[in-house]
Design an enzyme around this catalytic site. Sequence first.
Site, PDB file in Angstrom:
ATOM      1  N   GLU A  19       7.893   9.555  -0.768  1.00  0.00           N
ATOM      2  CA  GLU A  19       8.535   9.790   0.530  1.00  0.00           C
ATOM      3  C   GLU A  19       9.895  10.455   0.390  1.00  0.00           C
ATOM      4  OE1 GLU A  19       8.803   6.494   3.184  1.00  0.00           O
ATOM      5  OE2 GLU A  19       6.695   6.595   3.738  1.00  0.00           O
ATOM      6  N   HIS A  70      -9.203   1.856 -19.971  1.00  0.00           N
ATOM      7  CA  HIS A  70     -10.666   1.912 -19.927  1.00  0.00           C
ATOM      8  C   HIS A  70     -11.170   2.623 -18.676  1.00  0.00           C
ATOM      9  CE1 HIS A  70     -11.287  -0.875 -23.377  1.00  0.00           C
ATOM     10  NE2 HIS A  70     -10.061  -1.240 -23.028  1.00  0.00           N
ATOM     11  N   LYS A  83       1.984   9.153  12.890  1.00  0.00           N
ATOM     12  CA  LYS A  83       2.289   8.131  13.888  1.00  0.00           C
ATOM     13  C   LYS A  83       2.196   8.717  15.298  1.00  0.00           C
ATOM     14  CE  LYS A  83       5.550   5.449  11.036  1.00  0.00           C
ATOM     15  NZ  LYS A  83       6.940   4.959  10.973  1.00  0.00           N
TER      16      LYS A  83
END
Length: 459
Positions: A314, A335, A450
């Site tokens: 951000e 792994h 938003k």
Amino acid sequence: MISYDPSGVFLPEHGITPATLAALAPKLEEARDDVMADTQLWADAADVPAQKQPLDAGFHLLPDRLLDELANRGAESEVARLKATADRLAGELGSVVVLGIGGSYMGARALMEACCHPYHNQAPPTLRGQRPKMYFEGNNVDNDAAQGLLDLLASETSRWGVVVISKSGGTLETAAALRIFLRKLHADYGPGELGRLVVPVTGESGKLFDLAGALGCTEIFPVPDGVGGRFSVLSAVGLLPAAILGLDIQKLLQGAVAMNHHFRNAAPAENVVMQYVGVCHALEAERGCTTRILSTWGKRLEALGLWYDQLLAESLGKQERGALPLTIVNTRDLHSRGQQHQEGVRDKLITNVIVESHERDALAIGPSDNNQDQLNALADKTLPEILSAAIAGTNQAYREDNRPTADLRLPRLDEHVMGQVLQMFMLATVLEGRLIGINPYGQPGVEAYKKNMNAILRK
């Protein structure tokens, strides 16, 4: 004090040289001066130049201010009030639900996983110091997960409460969760108890502040001005949940103050913050290492890495620039992602986060009459020894293939060390922003989703 070892990036190919890093010192010092000027500009409440807006530099000296206030005002200080509220909740509740998203919960979760019992919520009260269980919600809109937590709370015999964290109260994910969990609290305990069972951390005005007044909340804590969400872990945002868990928030702040002093006074060659930024910047600029892997060794620092992912993404992911953060946990992820890191695209800098001591007695493999696994030859080896061998072996493999690594070493996992680490990463992020000419504050890209989400829902 935490330490940083960049020797694994000094490679004949695909790395940098010590001279390259040393040559960055003047630019790093200039950027440090800029960061300190930002701090003073914010503290003086002076006019902010257009090119530096927004300027959320209030996080920098917040730990110093909180400790000074504690020393001068005692029981009336914010730290003392946080401790008192946390102790009240711990004495009355068996579980606390922390509602918040992004920086409003990720720092608290990182502190819980690093400093509490590894199975805090599953452990009996004696193993968690008689402190409440802690759950995190309001950070997603997962219907079944929210229902599952409500099921869990309904099955417990002890009382529960909510800490809700939102500067404005307008973030939809958290606001929706709060309404849902308030309904459950109302059904369980009645309206007269909501004021004691809900503790908001919010701004001095806004939707959540107004709701707190309507609910009659007896304690409200501030999200300080000039402190953005991803920089807020050392405010009440992170300190209240940490105190509820029984962590020593004074030591947490003292660790951050120690890092502030180190950042301000240490020369570039000995400065953890400046060395870290110098290595990251040089490898990105000269070798195209645009993926930064935070390789945590052991399970307890994964949430710290996820907190840092947000902080870096951000802050610097702007203007079509910014490195991609990626947290892994080893040896687990050797792994899964290990193959790609060893032989994939050469766009990665791996920073190992290594804790140099362990709290509990070392577990040995031990001998067995059933040696089909052929481990009797290693019977005297302990899990810490295996982990050390894994770290050394992995770094050796990367070095042999000229893949850059650096080590961030933590002497232990406790509040003081975590205070250092959190402050180090926040300072490093703003330092790099000033170094490369990107404003590390504000997150305009997040606001777009938003706005669209609300528009769609309100059609």
